[in-house]
Design an enzyme around this catalytic site. Structure first.
Site, mmCIF file in Angstrom:
data_model
loop_
_atom_site.group_PDB
_atom_site.id
_atom_site.type_symbol
_atom_site.label_atom_id
_atom_site.label_comp_id
_atom_site.label_asym_id
_atom_site.label_seq_id
_atom_site.Cartn_x
_atom_site.Cartn_y
_atom_site.Cartn_z
ATOM 1 N N GLY A 155 0.835 -1.203 0.000
ATOM 2 C CA GLY A 155 0.000 0.000 0.000
ATOM 3 C C GLY A 155 0.866 1.248 0.000
ATOM 4 O O GLY A 155 1.171 1.794 -1.050
ATOM 5 N N SER A 172 4.707 -5.330 -3.574
ATOM 6 C CA SER A 172 4.517 -3.897 -3.688
ATOM 7 C C SER A 172 5.237 -3.156 -2.555
ATOM 8 O O SER A 172 6.443 -3.305 -2.387
ATOM 9 C CB SER A 172 3.021 -3.569 -3.730
ATOM 10 N N TYR A 173 4.514 -2.384 -1.725
ATOM 11 C CA TYR A 173 5.165 -1.667 -0.630
ATOM 12 C C TYR A 173 5.688 -2.621 0.438
ATOM 13 O O TYR A 173 6.419 -2.209 1.343
ATOM 14 C CB TYR A 173 4.217 -0.643 -0.016
ATOM 15 N N ASP A 203 3.553 -6.002 -15.143
ATOM 16 C CA ASP A 203 3.242 -4.908 -14.210
ATOM 17 C C ASP A 203 3.983 -3.655 -14.640
ATOM 18 O O ASP A 203 5.210 -3.653 -14.738
ATOM 19 C CB ASP A 203 3.654 -5.306 -12.796
ATOM 20 N N HIS A 249 1.039 -7.145 -11.392
ATOM 21 C CA HIS A 249 1.515 -6.729 -10.078
ATOM 22 C C HIS A 249 1.205 -7.776 -9.007
ATOM 23 O O HIS A 249 2.062 -8.106 -8.184
ATOM 24 C CB HIS A 249 0.863 -5.394 -9.718
#
Length: 500
Positions: free
Chosen positions: A130, A226-227, A419, A471
């Site tokens: 996020g 991701s994060y 992605d 992703h």
């Protein structure tokens, strides 16, 4: 005028008029962009100092809170999920672990035991990024968990490629304020960041292992996307530091794997624009303009060949032009369809091999059913995939942690190659900065008799792509993702060409 690159990233969704900004996936974009846009070189923590002290300024030898877990495991056992398919042959659990009894801060988890030989399989912790997005709503319900949600938003279908086939998988919603996790102290939603997230996740693990003592000595692998390129290496570093204290539970951490991971602000940004051009999403003129006027290797844009303000204006121009040129596509999977809710046939059943661009909508509907929240032992709430928690600290790079971890535990970095948001180019640039010698040359690997991706082994780090994945890798290519993670857990490269 400074910071054009990060401000462009904040505005990226606005250049995609057809992009589902209101969906959970749109919120993932918004959360990451909001964080990047808040960057200020004057207050970004130095990466090498990040993990030395906790929020109170204490060393990692300070005691942590672990409450009594007596009877909690059985209380958390799920009897039956509403709308679940027939043939469920595994135990699964869900509930809260208290992190701070004073503020009543508690983190929600979902745990799936492997249906076969669970006693001899490792423990895998999964974290979504996020920052502020749900590991349960994304990781468990849309990617690698045992179930997916049908288009009716009320029933489930089986994911035969769930990672619980090869491991016991634990999904954690962190920090407080994300998904079902909560705090009765509202400031816990506004004063939070990488440090608090790592510290709370560590306390969670200690308490969870008391609740499930049979896993205390099990090999632990931390994974995410991701994060989680921040969450995973930071938590791993924190665990290894805390393990040096002999008076508390030693967490048997063996490795980490991070997918399409946001590792370094400047490197990831450069990789994004290079990916757009190399995948025919930007014109030659745009690519040349960005390379001429934008300097991604600096904390702020600097003069290259012209006056600084002129350079910044030109960088703005070409980046805006580049995002417009892309048109209405899903940046998370550049060849994937866009969600069209009006085209969904009522009552249609899902198929895990067919990517569903509307899956986040189905999941949100399902997790807001009162019967579902009761089955999960969750507090009644309005569940959302991503939350607007305030982020107060976030180093610009986690490469220092990754460099250190590669010397002591297994480290894999993987990338779905369709992605565009945190693309394969960003991962390759980041690994290149580590300057690690190659031990196994670049080669293809196979899954179900097809090329599943490509892999290269460095001294301490393995990098692999997953062909045709966006992703959220397991959502797009579930079979290839399972092959990849199985190899990671076994400590060997993904399989080569099968015999003909």
């Amino acid at each position: 005028m400074k910071g054009t690159v990060i401000w462009l990233l904040l505005l990226l969704p606005l250049y995609f008029p057809g992009y589902p900004i209101s969906s959970c996936m749109g919120n993932q974009i918004e959360n990451l962009n909001r964080l990047i846009a808040s960057r200020r070189s004057s207050n970004a923590p130095r990466p090498e100092l990040w993990a030395r002290l906790d929020d109170a300024g204490n060393s990692h030898d300070s005691p942590v809170y672990v409450g009594s877990q007596k009877g909690s495991m059985q209380a958390d056992k799920i009897d039956k999920m509403p709308g679940q398919p027939e043939g469920v042959d595994f135990y699964h659990y869900a509930g809260y672990v208290s992190i701070d009894p004073v503020t009543d801060r508690a983190l929600f988890y979902y745990f799936v035991e492997s249906p076969v030989n669970s006693l001899n399989k490792p423990l895998v912790l999964w974290l979504n990024g996020g920052p502020g997005c749900s590991s349960f709503g994304y990781g468990a319900m849309q990617e690698l968990g045992p179930f997916r949600v049908n288009s009716d938003g009320k029933t489930l279908y089986k994911n035969e490629y769930a990672w619980s086939n090869v491991a016991n998988v634990l999904f954690l919603e962190s920090p407080a304020g994300v998904g079902f996790s909560y705090s009765k102290n509202s400031s816990d939603y506004t004063v939070v960041g990488d440090k608090r997230t790592a510290e709370d996740s560590y306390v969670f693990l200690l308490s969870w292992l008391e609740r499930f003592p049979q896993y205390k000595t099990r090999d632990l692998f931390i994974t995410g996307e991701s994060y989680a390129g921040h969450y995973v290496p930071q938590l791993a570093s924190y665990i290894l530091s805390r393990n040096k204290s002999t008076y508390r539970t030693i967490i048997n951490l063996k490795g980490i794997a991070i997918g399409n991971a946001w590792i370094d602000d400047d490197i990831c940004t450069k990789g994004l624009f290079d990916y757009l051009w190399t995948h025919a999403l930007n014109s030659d003129e745009t690519n040349e303009g960005i390379n001429k006027y934008c300097n991604f290797a600096s904390e702020d844009l600097v003069t290259k060949k012209a006056d600084a303000d002129t350079t910044t204006d030109q960088c703005n121009k070409y980046q805006s032009q580049g995002t417009t040129e892309m048109g209405d596509i899903d940046l998370y999977g550049i060849y994937a369809p866009i969600c069209n809710l009006s085209a969904i046939k009522p009552g249609s059943d899902g198929n895990v091999l067919n990517f569903d661009p509307c899956s986040d909508t189905h999941v949100e509907s399902y997790l807001n059913l009162a019967t579902v929240q009761a089955a999960l032992h969750a507090k009644a709430t309005k569940w959302t995939g991503c939350s607007g928690v305030g982020w107060t600290d976030s180093p610009k790079s986690t490469l220092p942690e990754i460099r250190h971890l590669a010397k002591v535990i297994r480290v894999w970095i993987y990338s779905g190659d369709t992605d565009g948001r945190v693309p394969v180019t960003s991962s390759r640039y980041a690994i290149k900065t580590l300057q690690l010698p190659v031990e196994t040359a670049w080669q293809s690997w196979y899954s179900e008799s097809e090329v599943g991706g490509y892999v290269v082994g460095y001294n301490g780090v393995v990098f692999t792509t997953v062909r045709g994945a966006g992703h959220m890798v397991p959502s797009y290519q579930p079979a290839r993702a399972l092959t990849m993670i199985t190899s990671f857990l076994q400590g060997k490269l993904p399989p080569g060409r099968p015999p003909s």
